[in-house]
Design an enzyme around this catalytic site. Structure first.
Site, PDB file in Angstrom:
ATOM      1  N   CYS A 104       0.690  -1.263  -0.141  1.00 32.32           N
ATOM      2  CA  CYS A 104       0.202  -0.049   0.052  1.00 32.32           C
ATOM      3  C   CYS A 104       0.903   1.254   0.052  1.00 32.32           C
ATOM      4  CB  CYS A 104      -0.917   0.065   1.103  1.00 32.32           C
ATOM      5  SG  CYS A 104      -2.395   1.022   0.801  1.00 32.32           S
TER       6      CYS A 104
ATOM      7  N   ARG B  31     -12.434   6.561  -0.294  1.00 33.08           N
ATOM      8  CA  ARG B  31     -11.435   5.392  -0.133  1.00 33.08           C
ATOM      9  C   ARG B  31     -11.873   4.196  -0.568  1.00 33.08           C
ATOM     10  NH1 ARG B  31      -7.524   7.077   3.302  1.00 33.08           N
ATOM     11  NH2 ARG B  31      -6.580   5.182   3.751  1.00 33.08           N
TER      12      ARG B  31
ATOM     13  N   HIS C  81      -3.650  -5.748   2.682  1.00 36.27           N
ATOM     14  CA  HIS C  81      -3.142  -5.730   3.825  1.00 36.27           C
ATOM     15  C   HIS C  81      -3.958  -7.138   4.444  1.00 36.27           C
ATOM     16  CE1 HIS C  81      -1.838  -1.578   4.716  1.00 36.27           C
ATOM     17  NE2 HIS C  81      -2.891  -1.205   3.980  1.00 36.27           N
TER      18      HIS C  81
HETATM   19  N1  GLN Z   1      -2.004   6.905   2.588  1.00 32.83           N
HETATM   20  C1  GLN Z   1      -2.278   5.966   1.446  1.00 32.83           C
HETATM   21  C2  GLN Z   1      -3.418   6.000   0.920  1.00 32.83           C
HETATM   22  O1  GLN Z   1      -4.463   6.318   1.610  1.00 32.83           O
HETATM   23  C3  GLN Z   1      -1.745   4.538   1.604  1.00 32.83           C
HETATM   24  C4  GLN Z   1      -2.543   4.016   2.807  1.00 32.83           C
HETATM   25  C5  GLN Z   1      -2.140   2.592   3.239  1.00 32.83           C
HETATM   26  O2  GLN Z   1      -1.206   2.205   3.320  1.00 32.83           O
HETATM   27  N2  GLN Z   1      -3.154   1.820   3.730  1.00 32.83           N
HETATM   28  O3  GLN Z   1      -3.867   5.681  -0.147  1.00 32.83           O
END
Ligand code: GLN
Length: 743
Positions: A589, A622, A687
């Site tokens: 990520c 998101r 993840h």
């Molecule tokens: N901050 C990054 C995003 O929101 C990565 C987030 C993450 O590692 N889960 O895209």
């Protein structure tokens, strides 16, 4: 009051009356819901019922602190209005106010104080309307990130809430840099509280990002209590823990619990008080909760000389911190909803020499759908417990079972706490049992314990027998270690130079238990007798990749990425050369994004390393949820959980890791691709941690690393290929559960 709020109050009153008198149920959220539906400004319209009020928020300890303040306020003869039932959203607060409103005629001269627990994100709705006199900010830890996004978002919400009520006095935990960062952003008058001096009573291996709120440099700590709480200072710009107005000192832990002195500020220096306090409830977090409660209660006019009585009489609600007598032994139950809270429970089990335990994990909406955080909990510290008997339950019992397996704890899945207790019936009765569960998993545990403690010792549940040593050798991979060692495989796995697993920046990029990937790789080597070692490389450490075999790097919030980008860029040549030399690497990520060319975050742009030809742009909303990806590595899909605001678009030259099985997920939610496979570098949004339920991917990394050594002429590495199989039943069961969750 306006006509609308009168109608709202009356309608809500009828609903409450109906529920109580006709249906014999407590009011719950309904009266508040009805009231707010008729008058969205109801809280503002009822606020003048109160002479003073406090809103309590923070990740952990809200309910305890709220109830302690309410107890202290009531014990001082003030009339208290409180959403004790635990509904900490707008409806719960409106409901408590409506209830107070129905008892409008108050005794002449009685002071009415509102004490409200409030969910972090709901503060933006409550504060501008209630305009409380005080606001308590306890702490901010990772919690339900699938709902909150990143901690920065929670911070923004709380700061906006405070700015909308600038006269509210902010009582905040100054030991938490994330809380101080909020205090520094808002115009509100403030009271900082914290613990003066190192307590040394608890250990903790976990921290939220410990970076400076002003300049992003890594903070330095004079001492650390747990998580990111302690006395910090930024070596680059001097930002530091502010001077404390209220502080605990001489904190000590004995058999009977914590005791400490509390310095409470008065209106003038002469009115300052020094209280000697103690609590029978363990956990340093209780010291913080009590400190916050006493500071706020004192400011609201409660009498400090009554605080110790309040603590003595305090009974936690809903089975939290409760000890039961059930099925012939003492059972301690507690709730833990997030990594820091759960880690505190593990520390307490360890401190009590506990060896009988059950953990319950659900993934309902209210728990957070993502369970990766269990990999941040230090279960390892229990692994050496002699005669440990561990059980797991809940909708994600399989995930917990895998987590414990990698901590070398052989946990068995149970239906409920009764079955766990029945399974340890033959254990000495003086050995206590510990039951820890997350949000929605907790009430059933409490209900069972309540029933069992009133029924006496008659258990009806079928016990689970401990796995017999003979069975274990084939039943679980944990015991294959023994089997392999017995058969001499471990001895044949000679590797003069152990496999070196470089875990890059665990201090900065480990948002969703990504550190678990390192544990998985290391254990899977160890179970095969392959010598392997994890080498943690922190921010600022020298990065030498000459002997690296596998690099693992995790995800991070936008802010952490900003902090780490500069450091990572300074290693561009070293990392680039490693990847081009077919070095094996897994980037999750946030770090996957940083290995690409750039990450555009609104007006800000983070320059990446450009090792992967791709760009990332922060989009609207998101991409969050369970994901499965069809890859070339395995016939089984690669499963995990994604939670990112950035959308990554690969250039034509790059090869995606796979194709998302669920539309609208993956790199960008549009082209169907997920991740990237660039030589032996895998970048992915998943993840979980990614390798925990995907053993074939973990083995791909190990296999590639040995292969690379073989190509360089290492005959010992060559002899280890192909990798000997392990029993992955537990991992595959957890994967099957995750597959069942796909939309
Ligand atoms: N901050 C990054 C995003 O929101 C990565 C987030 C993450 O590692 N889960 O895209």
């Amino acid at each position: 009051m306006s006509i609308t709020s009168n109608i709202a109050t009356t309608a809500a009153g009828i609903a409450r009356w109906g529920l109580r008198s006709v249906l014999h149920r407590s009011g719950g959220a309904l009266p508040g819901k009805i009231g707010l539906a008729i008058d969205p400004e109801l809280i503002a319209h009822l606020a003048d019922l109160l002479d003073a009020s406090v809103v309590v928020t923070g990740t952990n300890g809200k309910t305890t602190t709220t109830n302690l303040i309410a107890d202290a306020v009531s014990a001082s003869g003030l009339t208290c209005v409180c959403n004790r039932a635990g509904n900490n959203m707008e409806t719960g607060i409106a409901g408590a106010l409506l209830e107070a409103g129905s008892a409008r005629r108050r005794t002449a001269g009685a002071v009415r104080v509102g004490v409200f627990e409030c969910d972090e994100l709901y503060t933006t709705r409550v504060l501008p309307r209630l305009k409380p006199t005080h606001f308590v900010l306890l702490n901010l830890f990772r919690d339900q990130l699938d709902r909150y996004g990143e901690i920065d978002r929670t911070q923004d919400a709380i700061a906006a809430a405070l700015a909308s009520s600038p006269e509210t006095v902010l009582v905040f935990n100054a030991d938490d840099p994330l809380c101080t960062a909020i205090a520094d952003r808002v115009p509100n008058p403030r009271v900082a509280f914290g613990i003066q001096g190192a307590t040394g009573t608890e250990t903790s291996r976990m921290a939220e990002s410990r970076f400076c709120a002003k300049c992003n440099a890594a903070l330095e700590y004079e001492y650390l209590q747990y998580g990111q709480l302690g006395a910090y200072r930024c070596p680059a710009c001097g930002w530091e823990r502010p001077e404390l107005a209220a502080w605990a000192h001489d904190v000590s832990l004995s058999e009977g619990g914590y005791s400490f002195s509390l310095h409470l500020p008065g209106r003038t220096a002469e009115q300052d008080r020094e209280l000697a306090l103690s609590t029978a409830y363990n956990g340093l977090y209780m010291v913080y909760n009590i400190m916050a409660a006493c500071t706020a209660a004192g400011a609201l006019g409660a009498d400090p000389s009554r605080f110790q009585n309040v603590l003595d009489a305090y009974v936690p609600t809903g089975g939290r911190m409760t000890r039961w007598r059930a099925m012939g032994r003492t059972v301690a139950s507690d709730l833990a909803k997030n990594p820091v809270g759960f880690d505190r429970q593990i520390q307490q089990i360890k401190a009590s020499d506990g060896r009988l335990m059950a953990f319950f994990l659900n993934d309902a909406e209210a728990d957070g759908r993502d369970v990766s955080w269990i990999w941040d909990v230090d279960f390892e510290c229990l692994a050496e417990t002699p005669g440990i008997r561990a059980f797991v339950g809940g909708s994600r019992a399989n995930d917990l079972q895998v987590r414990l397996k990698y901590a070398e704890i052989d946990a068995q899945i149970v239906e409920n706490v009764e079955q766990a207790l029945a399974s340890v019936a033959a254990e000495p009765s003086e050995d206590d049992f510990f039951a820890v569960a997350n949000y929605t998993a907790f009430p059933p545990v409490v209900a069972d314990l309540k029933r069992l403690s009133s029924e006496g010792v008659n258990a009806t549940a079928t016990p689970i027998e401990p796995t017999a040593p003979g069975e274990r050798a084939t039943a679980t991979a944990d015991t294959q270690t023994t089997a392999l060692a017995d058969e001499g495989h471990a001895v044949s796995a000679v590797l003069d130079r152990p496999l070196r697993i470089v875990h890059l920046y665990p201090d900065a990029l480990n948002l969703y238990g990504d550190g678990g990937n390192a544990m998985v790789v290391e254990r899977r080597c160890a179970w095969r007798g392959i010598p392997a070692q994890i080498d943690d490389v922190h921010m600022g450490d020298e990065l030498d990749l000459a002997t690296a075999d596998i690099i693992l790097i995790g995800g991070g919030a936008d802010r952490d990425q900003l902090a780490v980008a500069h450091e990572l860029r300074s290693q561009r040549d070293t990392l680039g050369a490693y990847v081009e030399d077919d070095g094996v690497m897994l980037a999750i990520c946030g770090s996957y994004q940083l290995l690409c060319r750039s990450y555009y975050m609104g007006d800000d742009k983070i320059e990446g390393l450009g090792i992967i030809a791709a760009d990332t742009v922060r989009g609207d909303g998101r991409l969050t949820g369970n994901v499965a990806v069809k890859t070339e590595f395995s016939n089984d899909p690669f499963v995990g959980f994604e939670n990112h605001g950035g959308r990554t678009f690969l250039d034509e030259v790059e090869h995606p890791l796979g194709v998302s099985v669920v539309p609208g997920t993956g790199n960008n939610g549009q082209d169907g691709f997920e991740g990237c496979l660039h030589r032996n570098l895998i970048g992915t949004y998943l993840h979980g941690p990614a390798l925990s339920k995907n053993p074939d991917l973990a083995d791909w990394l190990i296999g590639r690393a040995l292969e690379r050594r073989r190509s360089a002429g290492d005959a010992q590495a060559a002899a280890l290929l192909p990798l000997s199989p392990l029993n992955d039943d537990r991992e595959l069961s957890a994967r099957a559960v995750a597959m069942g969750l796909l939309p």
